[in-house]
Design a protein around this motif. Structure first.
Motif, PDB file in Angstrom:
ATOM      1  N   ASP A 161       0.631  -1.182   0.306  1.00 36.14           N
ATOM      2  CA  ASP A 161      -0.390  -0.156  -0.058  1.00 36.14           C
ATOM      3  C   ASP A 161       0.576   1.435   0.174  1.00 36.14           C
ATOM      4  OD1 ASP A 161      -2.161   2.077   0.467  1.00 36.14           O
ATOM      5  OD2 ASP A 161      -3.124   1.273   1.897  1.00 36.14           O
ATOM      6  N   MET A 162       1.096   1.990  -1.145  1.00 38.06           N
ATOM      7  CA  MET A 162       1.406   3.538  -1.295  1.00 38.06           C
ATOM      8  C   MET A 162       0.235   4.069  -1.041  1.00 38.06           C
ATOM      9  SD  MET A 162       4.184   2.525  -3.691  1.00 38.06           S
ATOM     10  CE  MET A 162       5.055   4.313  -4.314  1.00 38.06           C
ATOM     11  N   GLU A 163      -0.405   4.085  -0.749  1.00 38.94           N
ATOM     12  CA  GLU A 163      -1.529   5.411  -1.454  1.00 38.94           C
ATOM     13  C   GLU A 163      -1.683   5.197   0.057  1.00 38.94           C
ATOM     14  OE1 GLU A 163      -5.252   5.058  -2.500  1.00 38.94           O
ATOM     15  OE2 GLU A 163      -4.462   3.811  -3.853  1.00 38.94           O
ATOM     16  N   ARG A 164      -1.467   4.615   1.067  1.00 33.81           N
ATOM     17  CA  ARG A 164      -1.609   5.560   2.997  1.00 33.81           C
ATOM     18  C   ARG A 164      -0.259   5.760   3.307  1.00 33.81           C
ATOM     19  NH1 ARG A 164      -6.499   4.263   0.846  1.00 33.81           N
ATOM     20  NH2 ARG A 164      -5.213   1.985   0.701  1.00 33.81           N
ATOM     21  N   PRO A 165       0.315   5.964   4.764  1.00 39.42           N
ATOM     22  CA  PRO A 165       1.729   6.258   5.168  1.00 39.42           C
ATOM     23  C   PRO A 165       2.163   4.931   5.523  1.00 39.42           C
ATOM     24  CG  PRO A 165      -0.779   7.249   6.418  1.00 39.42           C
ATOM     25  CD  PRO A 165      -0.989   6.337   5.481  1.00 39.42           C
ATOM     26  N   GLN A 166       1.697   4.010   4.677  1.00 43.12           N
ATOM     27  CA  GLN A 166       2.178   2.875   5.610  1.00 43.12           C
ATOM     28  C   GLN A 166       3.865   1.815   5.277  1.00 43.12           C
ATOM     29  OE1 GLN A 166       1.808   0.292   7.400  1.00 43.12           O
ATOM     30  NE2 GLN A 166       1.715  -1.998   6.744  1.00 43.12           N
ATOM     31  N   LEU A 167       5.109   2.442   3.843  1.00 45.31           N
ATOM     32  CA  LEU A 167       5.470   1.838   3.823  1.00 45.31           C
ATOM     33  C   LEU A 167       6.310   3.475   3.670  1.00 45.31           C
ATOM     34  CD1 LEU A 167       4.576  -0.227   0.560  1.00 45.31           C
ATOM     35  CD2 LEU A 167       5.147  -0.554   2.772  1.00 45.31           C
ATOM     36  N   LEU A 168       7.943   3.001   4.080  1.00 46.63           N
ATOM     37  CA  LEU A 168       9.157   4.227   3.962  1.00 46.63           C
ATOM     38  C   LEU A 168       9.868   3.649   3.926  1.00 46.63           C
ATOM     39  CD1 LEU A 168       7.901   5.843   7.743  1.00 46.63           C
ATOM     40  CD2 LEU A 168       7.370   6.661   5.428  1.00 46.63           C
ATOM     41  N   ALA A 169      10.822   4.361   3.300  1.00 48.62           N
ATOM     42  CA  ALA A 169      12.424   3.483   3.177  1.00 48.62           C
ATOM     43  C   ALA A 169      13.282   4.216   4.012  1.00 48.62           C
ATOM     44  CB  ALA A 169      13.480   4.695   2.111  1.00 48.62           C
ATOM     45  N   VAL A 170      13.362   2.648   4.697  1.00 51.00           N
ATOM     46  CA  VAL A 170      14.287   4.202   6.440  1.00 51.00           C
ATOM     47  C   VAL A 170      16.075   2.708   6.870  1.00 51.00           C
ATOM     48  CG1 VAL A 170      12.247   3.750   7.381  1.00 51.00           C
ATOM     49  CG2 VAL A 170      13.648   1.898   7.584  1.00 51.00           C
ATOM     50  N   THR A 171      16.620   2.725   7.244  1.00 54.65           N
ATOM     51  CA  THR A 171      17.770   2.629   8.417  1.00 54.65           C
ATOM     52  C   THR A 171      17.663   0.875   8.317  1.00 54.65           C
ATOM     53  OG1 THR A 171      18.419   4.908   8.261  1.00 54.65           O
ATOM     54  CG2 THR A 171      19.497   2.595   9.843  1.00 54.65           C
ATOM     55  N   ASP A 172      18.829   0.016   7.609  1.00 56.31           N
ATOM     56  CA  ASP A 172      18.275  -1.471   7.487  1.00 56.31           C
ATOM     57  C   ASP A 172      17.989  -1.814   8.705  1.00 56.31           C
ATOM     58  OD1 ASP A 172      20.827  -1.228   7.282  1.00 56.31           O
ATOM     59  OD2 ASP A 172      20.995  -2.445   6.301  1.00 56.31           O
ATOM     60  N   ASN A 173      19.170  -1.660   9.925  1.00 58.96           N
ATOM     61  CA  ASN A 173      19.617  -2.071  10.896  1.00 58.96           C
ATOM     62  C   ASN A 173      19.066  -1.445  12.259  1.00 58.96           C
ATOM     63  OD1 ASN A 173      20.917  -0.115  11.386  1.00 58.96           O
ATOM     64  ND2 ASN A 173      21.928  -0.351  12.824  1.00 58.96           N
ATOM     65  N   VAL A 174      18.157  -0.514  12.001  1.00 55.46           N
ATOM     66  CA  VAL A 174      17.117   0.458  12.716  1.00 55.46           C
ATOM     67  C   VAL A 174      15.603  -0.459  12.498  1.00 55.46           C
ATOM     68  CG1 VAL A 174      15.651   1.903  13.057  1.00 55.46           C
ATOM     69  CG2 VAL A 174      18.350   2.038  13.245  1.00 55.46           C
ATOM     70  N   ASN A 175      15.293  -0.547  11.099  1.00 56.77           N
ATOM     71  CA  ASN A 175      13.714  -1.640  11.172  1.00 56.77           C
ATOM     72  C   ASN A 175      13.790  -3.271  11.350  1.00 56.77           C
ATOM     73  OD1 ASN A 175      11.599  -2.362   9.560  1.00 56.77           O
ATOM     74  ND2 ASN A 175      12.009  -3.451   8.006  1.00 56.77           N
ATOM     75  N   GLN A 176      15.074  -3.698  11.038  1.00 55.69           N
ATOM     76  CA  GLN A 176      16.017  -4.977  12.051  1.00 55.69           C
ATOM     77  C   GLN A 176      15.315  -5.214  13.723  1.00 55.69           C
ATOM     78  OE1 GLN A 176      19.556  -6.323  10.537  1.00 55.69           O
ATOM     79  NE2 GLN A 176      18.376  -5.550   8.261  1.00 55.69           N
ATOM     80  N   GLU A 177      15.690  -3.970  14.340  1.00 58.04           N
ATOM     81  CA  GLU A 177      15.355  -3.411  15.933  1.00 58.04           C
ATOM     82  C   GLU A 177      14.110  -3.405  15.402  1.00 58.04           C
ATOM     83  OE1 GLU A 177      18.040  -0.115  16.742  1.00 58.04           O
ATOM     84  OE2 GLU A 177      19.737  -1.643  16.698  1.00 58.04           O
ATOM     85  N   LYS A 178      13.476  -2.885  15.260  1.00 55.48           N
ATOM     86  CA  LYS A 178      11.609  -2.806  15.478  1.00 55.48           C
ATOM     87  C   LYS A 178      10.896  -4.147  15.268  1.00 55.48           C
ATOM     88  CE  LYS A 178       7.702  -0.692  12.716  1.00 55.48           C
ATOM     89  NZ  LYS A 178       7.330   0.106  11.956  1.00 55.48           N
ATOM     90  N   GLY A 179      11.600  -4.645  14.266  1.00 55.49           N
ATOM     91  CA  GLY A 179      10.340  -6.249  13.673  1.00 55.49           C
ATOM     92  C   GLY A 179       9.243  -5.722  13.501  1.00 55.49           C
ATOM     93  N   ASP A 180       8.628  -6.677  14.719  1.00 53.02           N
ATOM     94  CA  ASP A 180       7.014  -6.553  14.227  1.00 53.02           C
ATOM     95  C   ASP A 180       6.534  -5.913  15.308  1.00 53.02           C
ATOM     96  OD1 ASP A 180       7.294  -8.421  16.375  1.00 53.02           O
ATOM     97  OD2 ASP A 180       5.959 -10.376  15.290  1.00 53.02           O
ATOM     98  N   SER A 181       7.674  -4.811  16.492  1.00 54.80           N
ATOM     99  CA  SER A 181       7.268  -4.817  17.677  1.00 54.80           C
ATOM    100  C   SER A 181       6.011  -3.461  17.628  1.00 54.80           C
ATOM    101  CB  SER A 181       7.970  -3.778  18.051  1.00 54.80           C
ATOM    102  OG  SER A 181       8.525  -4.345  18.435  1.00 54.80           O
TER     103      SER A 181
END
Length: 229
Positions: A161-181
């Motif tokens: 979904d690119m219509e809602r604010p659901q997808l963002l380009a972010v730092t990879d290891n920060v995204n991995q820290e987030k996980g499914d939290s």
């Protein structure tokens, strides 16, 4: 949910999306150094909610509150993602092109270089391998808050979904820290982004009629309280 209820939520979702679009545009600045908090991106001295916080708060209050559902049957491939879009490019490349500057591609689609500023931590990257495309509401979080009951087509729509604010380009290891939290377990390191992150999360969950937990709702409310006056 009744038709009248769905129409009411849809109207609030549209209002919040308009606010989010303006806030995200304000945050996108050029330069190599991490961005300063943008107007609308830091807490006001008084702690008072912003003029758009009531809309986000109302949307948050419209969400069903219940404990997290079972993860039985979950797998990432239950959410077909990075699907092909118009023109043949996949969703990941489309997000990298949208969120980056000076983006260069091979074969019209494959992104090979560019400049990306991660809103989560303010870091800047030039190699796409250092950048993840984050699902703001993670796939597993969606599963346990309602997506388990969806069909595969609905899950594919959510995951791309690119219509809602659901997808963002972010730092990879920060995204991995987030996980499914959820937000009660993880927040972006850059506190100035918390207001926008909470509005994005609430907007996505409202559009897809996903539930929140009590702790998640409390965390989102605290993040929305940081929105500036």
């Amino acid at each position: 949910m009744t038709a009248r209820g769905r129409h009411g939520v849809a109207g609030v979702v549209l209002a919040v999306l308009m606010v989010l679009t303006g806030a995200r545009c304000a945050e996108e600045t050029d330069g190599a150094s991490p961005p300063d908090p943008a107007p609308g991106d830091s807490a006001p001295a008084s702690g008072a909610p912003s003029r758009d916080a009531p809309a986000s708060g109302k949307l948050l209050d419209s969400l069903e509150v219940r404990p997290p559902g079972t993860m039985d049957g979950y797998a990432r491939d239950r959410f077909p993602h990075w699907s092909a879009r118009d023109g043949g490019c996949d969703t990941r490349d489309a997000v990298l092109r949208r969120d980056g500057t000076e983006v260069r591609t091979e074969d019209e689609c494959d992104v090979v270089s560019g400049r990306w500023r991660s809103p989560f931590d303010g870091a800047e990257w030039t190699d796409p391998s250092d950048v993840d495309v984050d699902h703001v509401v993670p796939l597993a979080e969606a599963w346990r808050s309602g997506a388990r009951a969806w069909d595969d087509a609905r899950r594919e729509e959510f995951a791309n979904d690119m219509e809602r604010p659901q997808l963002l380009a972010v730092t990879d290891n920060v995204n991995q820290e987030k996980g499914d939290s959820p937000p009660d377990a993880w927040k972006p390191p850059r506190e100035g982004y918390w207001c926008t992150y909470a509005r994005s999360w609430v907007t996505v969950k409202a559009h897809y009629e996903l539930s929140v937990t009590t702790a998640e709702k409390r965390a989102l409310r605290g993040m929305l309280d940081r929105c500036p006056a």
